[in-house]
Design a protein around this motif. Structure first.
Motif, PDB file in Angstrom:
ATOM      1  N   VAL A  20       3.490  27.267   9.701  1.00  0.00           N
ATOM      2  CA  VAL A  20       2.459  28.636   9.678  1.00  0.00           C
ATOM      3  C   VAL A  20       0.948  28.237   9.265  1.00  0.00           C
ATOM      4  CG1 VAL A  20       2.256  30.873   8.581  1.00  0.00           C
ATOM      5  CG2 VAL A  20       4.618  30.010   9.832  1.00  0.00           C
ATOM      6  N   SER A  21       1.023  27.764   7.854  1.00  0.00           N
ATOM      7  CA  SER A  21      -0.236  27.338   7.311  1.00  0.00           C
ATOM      8  C   SER A  21      -0.966  26.466   8.137  1.00  0.00           C
ATOM      9  CB  SER A  21       0.231  26.889   5.714  1.00  0.00           C
ATOM     10  OG  SER A  21       0.805  25.345   5.873  1.00  0.00           O
ATOM     11  N   THR A  22      -0.202  25.027   8.690  1.00  0.00           N
ATOM     12  CA  THR A  22      -1.244  24.430   9.623  1.00  0.00           C
ATOM     13  C   THR A  22      -1.686  25.262  10.637  1.00  0.00           C
ATOM     14  OG1 THR A  22       0.297  22.639   8.983  1.00  0.00           O
ATOM     15  CG2 THR A  22      -1.304  22.261  10.610  1.00  0.00           C
ATOM     16  N   THR A  23      -0.981  25.965  11.170  1.00  0.00           N
ATOM     17  CA  THR A  23      -1.479  26.813  12.526  1.00  0.00           C
ATOM     18  C   THR A  23      -2.625  27.867  12.237  1.00  0.00           C
ATOM     19  OG1 THR A  23       0.834  26.785  13.251  1.00  0.00           O
ATOM     20  CG2 THR A  23      -0.832  28.504  14.215  1.00  0.00           C
ATOM     21  N   VAL A  24      -2.686  28.506  10.879  1.00  0.00           N
ATOM     22  CA  VAL A  24      -3.524  29.373  10.683  1.00  0.00           C
ATOM     23  C   VAL A  24      -4.785  28.765  10.308  1.00  0.00           C
ATOM     24  CG1 VAL A  24      -4.196  30.929   8.865  1.00  0.00           C
ATOM     25  CG2 VAL A  24      -1.978  31.245   9.984  1.00  0.00           C
ATOM     26  N   GLU A  25      -4.556  27.578   9.219  1.00  0.00           N
ATOM     27  CA  GLU A  25      -5.777  26.657   9.276  1.00  0.00           C
ATOM     28  C   GLU A  25      -6.556  25.950  10.371  1.00  0.00           C
ATOM     29  OE1 GLU A  25      -6.630  22.531   6.841  1.00  0.00           O
ATOM     30  OE2 GLU A  25      -4.655  23.545   6.527  1.00  0.00           O
ATOM     31  N   THR A  26      -5.716  25.758  11.344  1.00  0.00           N
ATOM     32  CA  THR A  26      -6.031  25.054  12.273  1.00  0.00           C
ATOM     33  C   THR A  26      -6.979  26.071  13.327  1.00  0.00           C
ATOM     34  OG1 THR A  26      -4.413  23.332  12.673  1.00  0.00           O
ATOM     35  CG2 THR A  26      -5.572  23.898  14.914  1.00  0.00           C
ATOM     36  N   GLN A  40     -13.748  20.811  14.943  1.00  0.00           N
ATOM     37  CA  GLN A  40     -14.372  20.653  16.480  1.00  0.00           C
ATOM     38  C   GLN A  40     -13.244  20.164  17.432  1.00  0.00           C
ATOM     39  OE1 GLN A  40     -17.194  21.563  17.237  1.00  0.00           O
ATOM     40  NE2 GLN A  40     -17.828  22.183  15.151  1.00  0.00           N
ATOM     41  N   ALA A  41     -12.670  18.937  17.257  1.00  0.00           N
ATOM     42  CA  ALA A  41     -11.730  18.125  18.136  1.00  0.00           C
ATOM     43  C   ALA A  41     -10.273  19.025  18.062  1.00  0.00           C
ATOM     44  CB  ALA A  41     -11.338  16.889  17.872  1.00  0.00           C
ATOM     45  N   PRO A  42      -9.658  19.620  19.315  1.00  0.00           N
ATOM     46  CA  PRO A  42      -8.212  20.136  19.034  1.00  0.00           C
ATOM     47  C   PRO A  42      -7.093  19.274  18.392  1.00  0.00           C
ATOM     48  CG  PRO A  42      -9.184  20.115  21.477  1.00  0.00           C
ATOM     49  CD  PRO A  42     -10.248  19.463  20.631  1.00  0.00           C
ATOM     50  N   GLN A  43      -6.205  19.507  17.695  1.00  0.00           N
ATOM     51  CA  GLN A  43      -5.433  18.769  17.196  1.00  0.00           C
ATOM     52  C   GLN A  43      -4.037  19.145  17.592  1.00  0.00           C
ATOM     53  OE1 GLN A  43      -5.832  20.253  13.053  1.00  0.00           O
ATOM     54  NE2 GLN A  43      -7.752  19.092  12.592  1.00  0.00           N
ATOM     55  N   LYS A  44      -3.168  17.829  17.494  1.00  0.00           N
ATOM     56  CA  LYS A  44      -1.879  17.849  17.877  1.00  0.00           C
ATOM     57  C   LYS A  44      -0.751  17.331  16.727  1.00  0.00           C
ATOM     58  CE  LYS A  44      -2.988  17.910  22.105  1.00  0.00           C
ATOM     59  NZ  LYS A  44      -2.654  19.184  23.117  1.00  0.00           N
ATOM     60  N   VAL A  45      -0.419  18.402  15.963  1.00  0.00           N
ATOM     61  CA  VAL A  45       0.338  18.006  14.636  1.00  0.00           C
ATOM     62  C   VAL A  45       1.929  18.130  14.710  1.00  0.00           C
ATOM     63  CG1 VAL A  45       0.323  18.882  12.269  1.00  0.00           C
ATOM     64  CG2 VAL A  45      -1.608  19.249  13.602  1.00  0.00           C
ATOM     65  N   ARG A  46       2.360  17.035  14.284  1.00  0.00           N
ATOM     66  CA  ARG A  46       3.978  17.122  14.196  1.00  0.00           C
ATOM     67  C   ARG A  46       4.453  16.985  12.806  1.00  0.00           C
ATOM     68  NH1 ARG A  46       2.467  18.105  18.574  1.00  0.00           N
ATOM     69  NH2 ARG A  46       2.862  16.771  20.504  1.00  0.00           N
ATOM     70  N   LEU A  47       4.946  17.868  12.406  1.00  0.00           N
ATOM     71  CA  LEU A  47       5.573  17.868  10.925  1.00  0.00           C
ATOM     72  C   LEU A  47       7.189  17.593  10.897  1.00  0.00           C
ATOM     73  CD1 LEU A  47       3.706  21.338  10.175  1.00  0.00           C
ATOM     74  CD2 LEU A  47       3.291  19.044   9.381  1.00  0.00           C
ATOM     75  N   GLU A  48       7.346  16.837  10.088  1.00  0.00           N
ATOM     76  CA  GLU A  48       8.851  16.249   9.656  1.00  0.00           C
ATOM     77  C   GLU A  48       9.717  17.316   9.049  1.00  0.00           C
ATOM     78  OE1 GLU A  48      10.894  12.600   7.379  1.00  0.00           O
ATOM     79  OE2 GLU A  48       8.837  12.277   8.089  1.00  0.00           O
ATOM     80  N   GLY A  49      10.664  17.640   9.651  1.00  0.00           N
ATOM     81  CA  GLY A  49      11.696  18.457   8.904  1.00  0.00           C
ATOM     82  C   GLY A  49      13.089  17.838   8.825  1.00  0.00           C
ATOM     83  N   PRO A  50      13.820  18.047   7.655  1.00  0.00           N
ATOM     84  CA  PRO A  50      14.820  17.559   7.242  1.00  0.00           C
ATOM     85  C   PRO A  50      16.224  17.845   8.105  1.00  0.00           C
ATOM     86  CG  PRO A  50      14.496  19.054   5.621  1.00  0.00           C
ATOM     87  CD  PRO A  50      13.413  18.951   6.734  1.00  0.00           C
TER      88      PRO A  50
END
Length: 342
Positions: free
Chosen positions: A299-305, A315-325
């Motif tokens: 959520v925080s990364t989505t809002v920040e992005t 400027q550039a689109p981002q592709k973020v993958r976040l590790e989950g346990p």
């Protein structure tokens, strides 16, 4: 006769400040002292003043509205995600419009075109994909789009997801370490990147151990389809002794079916692992071992992005993958070395 409209100039006169000070107080994110805010808001309340958001948007070119699009809410993951996204955006001074859309391309396109008509500053698409023409239209209009919990092969789109491939691999490693011999996968919908990536990671993990699944069936992210898949698997001459189910929503239905319709004991006769770690997973009747989506980070990364793209700092689109346990509970056989993790 109609009442005369109260303006910011009236508030400024009563508060003894400039009109620009009134504007700053009612502009989210603008700088104003605590003393100034108190004086202006007291004057506004006394006069019954409300800022004209529509007029301000004509001046600034910003509506401070964000559109949230979601395909379905049956899965507990999405109501919780929408609540957190909405609260996070509201804290940043944005108004949120939530629209439901089917996973069909026409349905998604129709909803997002409505959001463009509302002149939203940005769009978050949760669990839905964008067509190429619609992405082009958003890009041309300067409306940034962030895909939440969904990936897509389009460099113009921002994405924030958990690392679904890694999550699937961890499930495979855990089940192999638990000594299971007949491992099957009731996958998430293969029309979605999440379903494909989880299945891909799971198969990779099994193959690294020199294993193959006894079956892979698309559960479509629907409980009814998942139960049908479970029935097919357990009608076979050699049913599986472990199941990786593509999300918790399906896993709950499969667990209920196996216990109450087939009379099987979990995990003694069959281990079940899900994906998401929704609140119900921790409830006593399920105690579901599952891969946790790092929702707070997502959520925080989505809002920040999104806000970074809106204000131009990113400027550039981002592709973020976040590790989950992998959250180990009681629905799957626990390898000896993993007892300490409980």
């Amino acid at each position: 006769m109609g009442m005369e409209r109260i303006t910011s100039a009236d508030v400024a006169r009563l508060a003894g400040v400039s009109q620009s000070a009134v504007s700053r107080v009612f502009t989210p994110g603008a700088s104003a002292s605590e003393e100034m805010i108190l004086k202006v808001r007291e004057a506004a309340q006394k006069l019954g003043y409300r800022p004209n958001i529509v007029a301000r948007s004509l001046i600034t070119g910003r509506t401070r509205m964000v559109g949230l699009v979601v395909a379905y809410l049956e899965n507990q993951f999405y109501p919780e995600a929408l609540e957190r996204l909405s609260l996070a955006l509201q804290k940043q001074g944005y108004h949120v419009l939530i629209f439901m859309a089917s996973n069909q391309e026409a349905g998604v396109d129709a909803v997002i075109q409505q959001l463009l008509d509302y002149q939203v500053d940005g769009i978050i698409a949760a669990s839905v994909s964008m067509s190429n023409p619609l992405t082009t239209r958003c890009d041309t209009a300067g409306i940034p789009v962030v895909l939440f919990n969904r990936g897509q092969e389009d460099r113009r789109l921002n994405e924030v997801t958990s690392d679904n491939v890694l999550g699937g691999q961890r499930v495979a490693e855990f089940l192999v370490a638990g000594g299971h011999q007949r491992i099957a996968h009731i996958a998430g919908w293969q029309g979605a990147s999440t379903g494909r990536d989880r299945a891909e990671g799971f198969l990779q993990g099994l193959r690294l151990a020199g294993r193959e699944p006894v079956a892979v069936i698309d559960g479509l992210y629907k409980q009814e389809a998942a139960v049908r898949a479970a029935a097919e698997l357990f009608d076979s001459a050699e049913p599986p002794d472990a199941l990786f189910v593509g999300n918790d929503h399906m896993a709950f239905a499969v667990m209920d079916y196996l216990r109450y319709e087939r009379g099987l004991s979990i995990p003694e006769q069959v281990s079940i692992i899900g994906y998401d770690d929704v609140p119900l997973a921790a409830w006593a009747p399920y105690q579901l071992t599952t891969v946790q989506q790092p929702l707070e980070q997502m959520v925080s990364t989505t809002v920040e992005t999104l806000l970074g793209r809106i204000d131009g700092t990113t400027q550039a689109p981002q592709k973020v993958r976040l590790e989950g346990p992998l959250v180990v509970r009681r629905s799957a056989r626990i390898p000896q070395e993993d007892h300490a993790r409980l």
